[in-house]
Design a protein around this motif. Structure first.
Motif, PDB file in Angstrom:
ATOM      1  N   ARG A 194       0.862  -1.179   0.000  1.00  0.00           N
ATOM      2  CA  ARG A 194       0.000   0.000   0.000  1.00  0.00           C
ATOM      3  C   ARG A 194       0.900   1.230   0.000  1.00  0.00           C
TER       4      ARG A 194
ATOM      5  N   GLU B 264       1.011   5.301   0.310  1.00  0.00           N
ATOM      6  CA  GLU B 264       0.240   6.442   0.786  1.00  0.00           C
ATOM      7  C   GLU B 264       1.062   7.714   0.600  1.00  0.00           C
TER       8      GLU B 264
ATOM      9  N   THR C 245      -4.027   7.052  -2.035  1.00  0.00           N
ATOM     10  CA  THR C 245      -3.718   5.663  -1.682  1.00  0.00           C
ATOM     11  C   THR C 245      -3.715   4.791  -2.932  1.00  0.00           C
ATOM     12  N   PHE C 246      -2.676   3.962  -3.038  1.00  0.00           N
ATOM     13  CA  PHE C 246      -2.544   3.024  -4.155  1.00  0.00           C
ATOM     14  C   PHE C 246      -2.252   1.634  -3.593  1.00  0.00           C
TER      15      PHE C 246
ATOM     16  N   SER D 123      -1.123  -2.424  -4.759  1.00  0.00           N
ATOM     17  CA  SER D 123      -0.612  -3.236  -5.857  1.00  0.00           C
ATOM     18  C   SER D 123       0.128  -4.454  -5.314  1.00  0.00           C
TER      19      SER D 123
ATOM     20  N   TYR E 161       5.502  -1.696  -9.834  1.00  0.00           N
ATOM     21  CA  TYR E 161       4.529  -0.613  -9.959  1.00  0.00           C
ATOM     22  C   TYR E 161       4.642   0.350  -8.784  1.00  0.00           C
TER      23      TYR E 161
ATOM     24  N   VAL F  41       5.492   4.378  -9.004  1.00  0.00           N
ATOM     25  CA  VAL F  41       4.655   5.453  -8.454  1.00  0.00           C
ATOM     26  C   VAL F  41       5.422   6.257  -7.411  1.00  0.00           C
TER      27      VAL F  41
ATOM     28  N   GLY G 196     -10.117  12.622  -9.098  1.00  0.00           N
ATOM     29  CA  GLY G 196     -10.657  11.380  -8.565  1.00  0.00           C
ATOM     30  C   GLY G 196     -11.893  11.633  -7.730  1.00  0.00           C
TER      31      GLY G 196
ATOM     32  N   THR H 232      -8.552   7.055  -3.583  1.00  0.00           N
ATOM     33  CA  THR H 232      -7.981   5.740  -3.888  1.00  0.00           C
ATOM     34  C   THR H 232      -7.759   5.621  -5.397  1.00  0.00           C
ATOM     35  N   HIS H 233      -6.510   5.369  -5.755  1.00  0.00           N
ATOM     36  CA  HIS H 233      -6.102   5.253  -7.159  1.00  0.00           C
ATOM     37  C   HIS H 233      -6.622   6.430  -7.996  1.00  0.00           C
TER      38      HIS H 233
END
Length: 944
Positions: free
Chosen positions: A80, A82, A104-105, A107, A112, A116, A130, A142-143
């Protein structure tokens, strides 16, 4: 390098993987890319500061990254990421206090996360778009969509005020004349690098540019697992930039000037050639001019102004880089009308060309009214099966003046009013010295064969040859048997000659060689009927070819063998194509070249595929169209039942019902779309052949026919493996295909059903397009005879198969078929006057569009109503498929139902234009577009 619509992407795009991915979508040239239209466009994203955020409502803002961390997820594998962002400067420009939010992402891929994290370093200026939500008391995205802004870039001083005055109209204005990010940007190092040492790429040069790109409407394209909608959009914008476009479209119909939002120049690692570079840091003054030169208008200027339409170049720009959703819709309407105008002009020119050709006139000896009166006096009571009725015992026929009317008088039933009218219309066409081009549409069992036979006998009676071409050997043999029996007793002699019933002789000839012989006797001879198929033995085939090559008057019933170079019919006056959509235009055109005297045969194409009148006027505008709407009496309506495959109890009752019908001496079809369950290489995610290579592509095969997709040509294996016309791909909101369950296969279902207790002691047979012709013939004979009363097959049985004992048909994966195809398959049962049932097995979700489609065919037996619904569900595109026989349709926007008025208007204006300028000498671009359309849409022009 001069870039045109025909320039290949391979010569422009350096990323070969992207070139390959685009090719799989059917995008090979610049023209393919510009006409790969988005299926929707997002609404403009409103600008809001973090403090103005409302959970669940889309927004965009500019901010600076304050800190970032990557946290391993211990409970489950993955990471995760942040990042905390601060919009203090952006909020100040909106006169609200600044605040922070969390990006927040998630994967599973470390690569990846590393990618990021390198871009979201502390101090980086970003523009975020978003939908906010709340998590543990803090605002979270989120994303979200992220555009990073390059540090210290030239032009940053233009500031947010300039953005407020320009492209952000309606999103709120920014206070201050200086860029509030200037100090933050100057603190950056000159350029960041990723771990590999390469310089990082930034999404935009300035905050103004980034906000413009984020807030504008965004086109969304049908994508695939190989290429995203964003990358498709990026490529198309790069191509537009190279062709001269530097700015977005504006509502006044002109290409925007330097004050508007610009199209970002593509990077050289994406695009190999960049045409018309900016000079001295300013936008080239000739940008609009350059794009118009690269993309000339197709519509005549008078038509464009009368309809208040955009220039073609402006329309492409407004579609792929829209300033507003309204502008996008206006551009779509422009290119939709262009398609209507080009297609109608092509059809009208094709009709003109046909009228200039010469053909053999086939006159009747006397007025039709006199003959009709004689026929009416001698006609018997109607039969329930006019297409397949055998001629009864020899009767004393009146001395009618021509062969056609003597045939009609010999029938043991009277023609319906519709049949009589069509026969008369065709007779008038055949008497002319230019070729007839007529489409005969009628439901299964409406009597098309009798009408076609009457036309062929008119040609034979005039001393010429007629060819009936059927798509399969099974259907050709059925036609041969039916025609032989119906013409037995008729002779080529003048009225008054003695006629004898020679049905036994005809059947004996068929049994000996598969083809009748042509009598060389000078005494009155019966009508020679010759059968020619690819599956015949060599001796019989040579005999049939010799009969055709003799040039003597007669009827030839053939399959694809009629398209071979060895087939010669020197006195060919009429070609009848049965189930015309099974043949490619190259095959049909080959028959036109068979005459040695330079004439073109008359053409009658028949179809049982229901086509609404509005669609027929669109697709078959070059043909005269006849409809047979009356059905013979005695046929009972087919009961249609939709069964959810997961409902085991209902499935069991259905199989028990089928067993009861089989025990009563009836037959049942079980239809599956695939041959082998393990043919994974031939199956796409949507149940369409992977040979199509795209979400938009589709491949279908029935018997020996295959339709290819927009993006490629289906292989023989793909054609044989997939027998389903699947026009309803499912896409998610990003335009990517949604995975669906694998299609059922013949081998799999046959194996499963034979193990069921309901079918113990019952013999099954299988039939697919891969089977050889002699195998197909034997399988159908065993099925009709009752040795194997249940036939599991692909859609090879869709056309022409006539087994009167068949009372049940089960169609697996029914939710994946086109409605017209389901209607065709359903017509295989109930042909013997018994009660009949069609069971449509579905895995569609409740309330889904697929379930709604099946409800249409569940409640209707009207082919025209079903075809209308089919068109409405499919939206744009051709009712019979987007592409066929290797051709690729140029129609991508036109909707035959919704755009009927537009098509009528375009046809009227095209007629006026051609009346004034038949050769389009004054409209060079339109003439080229018509030629391109004709080359890519021959099936459209010769009854698709």
């Amino acid at each position: 390098m001069s870039i045109t619509m025909g320039t290949t992407l391979a010569s422009l795009v350096t990323n070969k993987r992207r070139v390959s991915a685009l090719k799989s979508l059917g995008i090979v040239t610049v023209g393919d890319a510009l006409t790969y239209y988005p299926f929707r466009v997002t609404e403009p994203v409103p600008l809001r500061a973090i403090r103005e955020a409302a959970p669940g409502q889309q927004m965009a803002f500019a901010a600076v990254i304050r800190d970032m961390r990557v946290v391993p997820m211990n409970a489950r594998r993955g990471y995760r990421l942040e990042a905390t962002v601060d919009d203090a400067d952006f909020a100040r420009s909106r006169r609200v206090p600044g605040s922070t939010a969390r990006l927040t992402f998630f994967s599973y891929r470390k690569s990846y996360v590393d990618w990021v994290s390198m871009r979201l370093r502390a101090g980086t200026s970003v523009v975020v778009s978003g939908m906010p939500s709340e998590y543990m008391g803090q605002l979270q995205f989120t994303h979200p969509g992220i555009l990073t802004v390059a540090p210290g870039s030239a032009g940053a001083g233009a500031g947010l005020e300039g953005y407020a005055r320009g492209a952000a109209s309606g999103n709120g204005a920014f206070a201050g004349s200086a860029d509030p990010y200037a100090s933050a940007q100057s603190a950056y190092p000159p350029a960041a690098t990723d771990p590999s040492g390469a310089a990082l790429k930034y999404g935009a040069d300035t905050v103004q540019e980034a906000l413009t790109r984020v807030c504008r409407p965004r086109p969304v394209y049908h994508a695939s697992s190989r290429i995203s909608s964003e990358h498709i959009h990026e490529t198309i914008l790069g191509l537009l930039w190279m062709m001269g476009a530097r700015t977005s479209s504006t509502p006044d119909g002109q290409l925007a000037g330097a004050g508007s939002a610009g199209i970002v120049a593509p990077t050289t690692d994406t695009i190999a050639v960049q045409n018309g570079e900016e000079k001295s840091g300013t936008i080239a003054e000739s940008g609009a001019e350059a794009l118009s030169q690269s993309i000339p208008d197709v519509l005549p200027e008078s038509v464009r102004k009368a309809k208040n339409l955009m220039h073609r170049a402006e329309a492409f720009l407004a579609i792929h880089d829209p300033a507003s959703t309204a502008r996008f819709k206006e551009a779509i309407e422009t290119l939709r009308y262009e398609e209507a105008f080009v297609s109608q002009t092509s059809l009208l020119k094709a009709r003109q060309h046909a009228h200039k050709s010469s053909a053999h006139p086939c006159p009747l000896n006397e007025a039709l009214e006199t003959a009709r009166a004689s026929v009416g006096e001698a006609a018997a009571e109607p039969s329930t099966q006019p297409e397949a009725s055998e001629r009864g015992a020899a009767t004393d026929l009146p001395d009618l003046p021509n062969l056609r009317d003597r045939f009609i008088a010999s029938l043991p039933f009277t023609l319906t009013a519709g049949q009589s009218q069509v026969v008369d219309d065709i007779a008038a066409d055949l008497e002319r010295d230019w070729p007839m081009q007529r489409l005969l549409q009628g439901e299964v069992g409406s009597g098309k064969t009798v009408v076609a036979l009457a036309a062929m006998l008119q040609a034979v009676g005039a001393g010429y040859q007629a060819v009936l071409v059927a798509p399969t050997q099974v259907l050709a043999e059925q036609h041969y048997e039916t025609i032989s029996k119906m013409v037995s007793g008729l002779t080529l002699a003048q009225p008054g000659a003695k006629e004898t019933d020679a049905a036994a002789d005809v059947e004996g000839a068929m049994g000996a060689s598969g083809a009748s012989t042509v009598s060389s006797s000078k005494v009155p001879a019966e009508i020679p009927v010759t059968l020619l198929t690819g599956g015949m033995k060599l001796a019989a085939r040579r005999k049939a070819l010799a009969a055709a090559a003799s040039g003597e008057p007669g009827i030839i019933v053939a399959t694809h063998a009629a398209f071979s170079k060895t087939f010669q019919a020197p006195h060919l006056a009429l070609v009848v194509i049965d189930e015309q959509h099974r043949f490619g235009v190259e095959q049909r055109e080959s028959l036109n070249a068979k005459t040695d005297d330079g004439t073109t045969p008359h053409l009658l194409v028949m179809t049982a595929t229901p086509i609404p009148r509005t669609a027929a006027m669109t697709w078959f505008g070059d043909l005269d169209i006849s409809w047979l709407t009356e059905l013979p009496g005695g046929r009972k309506p087919i009961r249609t039942v939709v069964v959810n495959e997961a409902d085991a109890a209902t499935m069991g009752r259905m199989f028990a019902h089928i067993r009861a019908r089989v025990d009563a001496g009836e037959r049942a079809y079980i239809v599956c779309p695939r041959i082998d369950a393990d043919d994974e290489e031939n199956e796409g995610g949507s149940g369409v052949s992977a040979a199509a290579g795209s979400a938009r592509g589709r491949a279908a095969a029935s018997g020996s026919s295959a339709r290819t997709a927009a993006g490629g040509r289906a292989t023989r294996a793909a054609a044989d493996a997939i027998g389903i016309d699947d026009p309803y791909e499912t896409f998610d909101e990003n335009g990517e295909t949604v995975a669906r369950p694998p299609l059922h296969a013949v081998a799999e279902i046959a194996d499963r059903l034979q193990k069921l207790p309901q079918f113990q002691g019952i013999r099954f047979a299988t039939l697919t397009g891969r089977d050889k012709d002699d195998v197909k013939t034997q399988v159908m004979a065993d099925f009709a005879g009752g040795e194997t009363p249940i036939l599991v097959s692909t859609t090879v049985i869709e056309v022409g198969v006539d087994v009167k004992q068949a009372s049940c048909i089960v169609i697996f994966d029914a939710d994946r078929y086109g409605l017209s195809q389901l209607h065709q398959l359903r017509g295989r049962v109930g042909r013997g006057g018994t009660n009949s049932w069609a069971f449509l097995i579905s895995r569609a979700e409740p309330g889904s569009p697929a379930e709604q489609r099946l409800e249409v065919i569940h409640h209707s037996l009207d082919g025209a109503e079903i075809a209308q619904a089919d068109l409405e569900f499919r939206g744009a595109g051709d009712v019979l498929g987007d592409a066929q026989s290797g051709g690729k349709s140029s129609l991508k926007l036109l909707r035959v139902v919704k755009d009927a008025d537009m098509i009528a208007d375009a046809r009227t204006r095209a007629e006026q234009l051609l009346a004034a300028d038949p050769e389009l000498a004054g409209e060079v671009q339109l003439a080229g577009a018509v030629l391109d359309f004709t080359r890519g849409n021959e099936t459209f022009l010769t009854s698709n």
